[in-house]
Design a protein around this motif. Structure first.
Motif, short mmCIF file in Angstrom:
data_model
loop_
_atom_site.label_atom_id
_atom_site.label_comp_id
_atom_site.label_asym_id
_atom_site.label_seq_id
_atom_site.Cartn_x
_atom_site.Cartn_y
_atom_site.Cartn_z
N ILE A 21 129.65 129.30 -5.40
CA ILE A 21 130.44 129.94 -6.57
C ILE A 21 131.80 129.27 -6.83
CG2 ILE A 21 131.20 131.93 -7.82
CD1 ILE A 21 129.03 132.26 -4.62
N LEU A 22 131.93 128.79 -8.14
CA LEU A 22 133.38 128.11 -8.31
C LEU A 22 133.99 129.07 -9.49
CD1 LEU A 22 132.38 124.39 -9.23
CD2 LEU A 22 132.84 125.43 -6.86
N GLU A 23 135.29 129.40 -9.20
CA GLU A 23 135.90 130.10 -9.93
C GLU A 23 137.23 129.70 -10.21
OE1 GLU A 23 137.53 132.52 -12.38
OE2 GLU A 23 135.41 133.06 -12.02
N ARG A 24 137.59 129.54 -11.66
CA ARG A 24 138.80 128.94 -12.03
C ARG A 24 140.29 129.90 -11.49
NH1 ARG A 24 138.68 127.66 -18.08
NH2 ARG A 24 140.88 126.91 -17.92
N GLY A 25 139.79 131.06 -11.71
CA GLY A 25 140.93 132.01 -11.22
C GLY A 25 140.93 132.63 -9.75
N LYS A 26 141.58 133.57 -9.60
CA LYS A 26 141.81 134.10 -8.16
C LYS A 26 141.02 135.25 -7.82
CE LYS A 26 146.92 132.76 -8.45
NZ LYS A 26 148.13 133.39 -8.60
N VAL A 27 141.16 135.68 -6.71
CA VAL A 27 140.58 136.59 -6.04
C VAL A 27 140.85 137.72 -6.79
CG1 VAL A 27 139.88 135.79 -3.60
CG2 VAL A 27 142.05 137.03 -4.04
N VAL A 28 140.27 139.02 -6.92
CA VAL A 28 140.46 139.91 -7.91
C VAL A 28 141.84 140.67 -7.61
CG1 VAL A 28 139.14 141.78 -6.57
CG2 VAL A 28 139.42 141.94 -8.96
N ARG A 29 142.37 140.72 -6.31
CA ARG A 29 143.69 141.58 -6.28
C ARG A 29 144.81 140.81 -6.77
NH1 ARG A 29 142.91 146.89 -4.26
NH2 ARG A 29 140.80 147.12 -3.39
N GLU A 30 144.54 139.38 -6.23
CA GLU A 30 145.63 138.46 -6.83
C GLU A 30 145.60 138.37 -8.15
OE1 GLU A 30 145.79 134.75 -4.73
OE2 GLU A 30 145.32 135.73 -2.66
N ARG A 31 144.57 138.30 -8.76
CA ARG A 31 144.55 138.00 -10.25
C ARG A 31 144.90 139.55 -10.78
NH1 ARG A 31 138.76 139.64 -13.26
NH2 ARG A 31 139.57 139.12 -15.51
N THR A 32 144.81 140.36 -10.39
CA THR A 32 145.34 141.95 -10.94
C THR A 32 146.63 141.74 -10.87
OG1 THR A 32 143.37 143.18 -10.01
CG2 THR A 32 145.44 144.46 -10.68
N LYS A 33 147.45 141.28 -10.02
CA LYS A 33 149.12 141.17 -9.78
C LYS A 33 149.26 140.39 -10.98
CE LYS A 33 149.47 141.62 -4.94
NZ LYS A 33 149.65 140.87 -3.62
N ASP A 34 148.53 139.10 -11.39
CA ASP A 34 149.04 138.18 -12.33
C ASP A 34 148.69 138.87 -13.73
OD1 ASP A 34 149.61 136.09 -10.78
OD2 ASP A 34 147.66 135.39 -10.74
N THR A 35 147.68 139.62 -13.96
CA THR A 35 147.30 140.47 -15.29
C THR A 35 148.58 141.49 -15.45
OG1 THR A 35 145.06 140.20 -14.95
CG2 THR A 35 145.88 142.10 -16.31
N TRP A 36 149.01 142.18 -14.49
CA TRP A 36 150.09 142.94 -14.87
C TRP A 36 151.53 142.31 -15.12
CZ3 TRP A 36 150.36 148.00 -15.57
CH2 TRP A 36 149.10 148.72 -15.05
N GLY A 37 151.62 140.93 -14.50
CA GLY A 37 152.61 140.07 -15.01
C GLY A 37 152.71 140.05 -16.59
N LEU A 38 151.77 139.85 -17.07
CA LEU A 38 151.60 139.78 -18.54
C LEU A 38 151.97 141.26 -19.29
CD1 LEU A 38 151.10 138.67 -21.50
CD2 LEU A 38 148.78 138.96 -21.06
N TRP A 39 151.16 142.30 -18.66
CA TRP A 39 151.70 143.77 -19.42
C TRP A 39 153.12 144.18 -19.10
CZ3 TRP A 39 146.29 146.11 -17.35
CH2 TRP A 39 145.41 145.44 -17.83
N ARG A 40 153.46 143.80 -18.04
CA ARG A 40 155.01 144.38 -17.49
C ARG A 40 156.05 143.34 -18.07
NH1 ARG A 40 153.34 147.28 -11.70
NH2 ARG A 40 152.14 148.92 -12.41
#
Length: 541
Positions: free
Chosen positions: A125-144
């Motif tokens: 499985i190839l995924e351009r993004g990160k594992v879900v918990r690291e990705r969640t931190k990045d997502t909150w970076g945009l929101w906050r």
């Protein structure tokens, strides 16, 4: 075992009323009902003063044959369908030369990988993004903090766009093989609440989805699957035979690596625009398809509850009320509600710098203050973005860039109160409904970032919806723009074998390829694609 459907009882019925209703409906005595279990439960709130619960129930009877014969003409009494999932085959002990590759770890890719792993095919499985918990931190970076990571956000990363959503697990796709049941069963194994197996409109919510995705990843790895994170596919190696037949042979990766592959599942989601551009450049057959554009509309959830349930609003068996609305406009356009999120929030869903995109999200409890939904207008290639299969993507980018500017060029979203929107004037102050979008809403005139025909259609539809749901067109209801990623604007067309029309070994899948819309339908498509890949690799049972 038999199943009875459309068994209706009052909202506050006593527990013993259900077996009594079963016996009455079937014309049997209580001692003839050996056992029963609820297969599905919905509600009928068309009469707010007399809301009903509607059950489908599976039963074991002492003499099922006699009941079936006596009720042979009754379509609501039938043998319980067989919903057990059966694998089409399993890999031999000796592994295949090249392992199947799944590009994308959203719902479609997740289930394609899971089914392949359960059949012993050990996918990569190839995924351009990160594992879900690291990705969640990045997502909150945009929101906050208004900081966008283009490779790790609401769209990209483990779990896909569905992770930051309402977690709705229902679909209108035809499912004669009950593949949706396989999806729900695997979700329950991964930690989802068991009631998703029986509720007519089940949902999970973001926080639960995070842990479930992790659990399913572990299952896939335990079965021999291999994940490669932050691994973006930059090119595809296609071998062309003398007769013109094209066959996938490998993938070029962003880090300079190369992965040999004869079977590639393309489950990249609806926002992997660079990947779609690469496929188009390599001659993979792609066509434009219709999608929708518009805004998110917010109301206090209490307004929606009262409009739908009346005095029963807040009842624990009803939960937060949802809605689905549609209107055909005088200009030939259709306006409709999309991805309604009860008790949730509007979220920033951009994946490219300098653009603003909205989406909706709820937690499992659905207890946040506002309800929100996409308020969108259908568009199509022939009228609105003709001439090129990727023209819809360019239209999305244009509107999202306009929204970024209209929002102040800070990743705030442009917003407008419904009253001002209907009057054609910019909003200058918030009213009774406060928007939930983070990093914030910049009040303006939404006509700056949407086509005139979309604005015209939405202005016509709002009063119509207001007559269906009280206060829907309240002057202080909030519109936040733009909603452009309702579905993929392209289809990577496939044949009956589920492979690309002109490139063997490439299996377009899920929402990004134009074959699904939402978590459940994407997961179902992932199962179908995994089976198609397996037919090339194993002896089919």
């Amino acid at each position: 075992m038999l199943r009875i459907t459309e068994l209706k009882l009052p909202l506050d019925h006593a527990p013993e009323a259900l077996p009594a209703a079963i016996c009455e409906r079937l014309g049997i005595t209580p001692d003839e009902l050996v056992s029963f279990e609820i297969a599905r439960r919905a509600n009928d709130a068309r009469k707010k003063s007399a809301i009903l619960l509607i059950y489908s129930v599976d039963m074991v009877l002492k003499d099922e044959a006699a009941v079936l014969e006596r009720l042979a003409g009754d379509p609501s009494v039938r043998p319980t369908p067989d919903t057990e999932y059966r694998f089409i085959g399993h890999a031999p002990a000796v592994s295949q030369k090249r392992r199947p590759v799944v590009i994308g770890a959203g719902p479609c890719g997740l289930f394609a990988a899971l089914i392949l792993a359960q059949m012993g095919l050990k996918p990569i499985i190839l995924e351009r993004g990160k594992v879900v918990r690291e990705r969640t931190k990045d997502t909150w970076g945009l929101w906050r903090r208004s900081e966008l990571n283009p490779e790790s956000n609401v769209q990209f990363g483990e779990g896909g766009a569905g992770t930051f959503s309402d977690g709705k697990l229902y679909s209108q796709v035809k499912d004669p093989r009950h593949l949706g049941r396989k999806v729900l069963t695997e979700f329950v194994k991964a930690g989802a609440p068991p009631e998703i197996l029986t509720e007519a409109h089940p949902h999970i919510g973001t926080f639960r989805l995070v842990s479930m995705v992790e659990h399913m990843r572990q299952t896939i790895e335990d079965l021999g699957g291999e994940y490669r994170w932050q691994t973006r596919v930059t090119d595809i190696d296609i071998e062309t035979a003398p007769d013109g037949t094209r066959q996938v042979r490998g993938l070029h990766l962003q880090d300079g690596g190369y992965l040999e592959a004869d079977q590639v599942v393309l489950a990249v989601g609806h926002s992997a625009r660079d990947t779609i551009q690469m496929l188009n450049d390599r001659g993979v057959f792609i066509e434009a398809k219709p999608f929708s554009i518009g805004v998110r509309i917010e109301h206090p959830q209490s307004w929606i509850d009262m409009a739908r349930f009346g005095a029963c609003a807040g009842h624990p068996d009803l939960g937060a009320a949802a809605y689905s609305l549609s209107h055909h406009c005088a200009n030939g356009r259709t306006v409709y509600s999309f991805c309604m999120c009860p008790g949730g929030r509007v979220v920033a869903a951009a994946s490219e710098p300098g653009r603003v995109v909205t989406n909706g999200m709820s937690q499992y409890s659905r207890k946040e203050f506002n309800a929100n939904a996409g308020f969108v207008v259908g568009i199509d290639p022939e009228r609105d973005y003709p001439g090129h299969p990727l023209a819809g993507i360019e239209l999305q980018r244009k509107l999202e860039a306009q929204a970024f500017v209209a929002g102040g060029s800070t990743y705030q979203a442009p917003g407008q109160k419904v009253g001002d929107f209907l009057a054609g004037r910019a909003s200058t102050e918030f009213g009774e409904v406060l928007p939930s979008y983070k990093p914030g809403v910049h009040l303006t005139d939404l006509s700056k970032c949407l086509p005139a025909f979309v604005i015209e259609a939405m202005r016509e539809a709002l009063p119509v919806f207001g007559r269906q749901i009280k206060r829907y067109d309240h002057p202080d209801a909030m519109l936040t723009g733009v909603e452009t990623r309702t579905s993929s604007p392209i289809r990577v067309t496939r044949g009956k074998d589920l492979q690309s029309l002109n490139t063997q070994g490439l299996y377009p899948a899920g929402e990004g390829a134009g074959y699904a819309g939402g978590i459940l339908s994407a997961a179902i498509d992932g199962i179908k694609i995994a089976e198609a890949v397996a037919r090339e690799l194993v002896d089919v049972a």
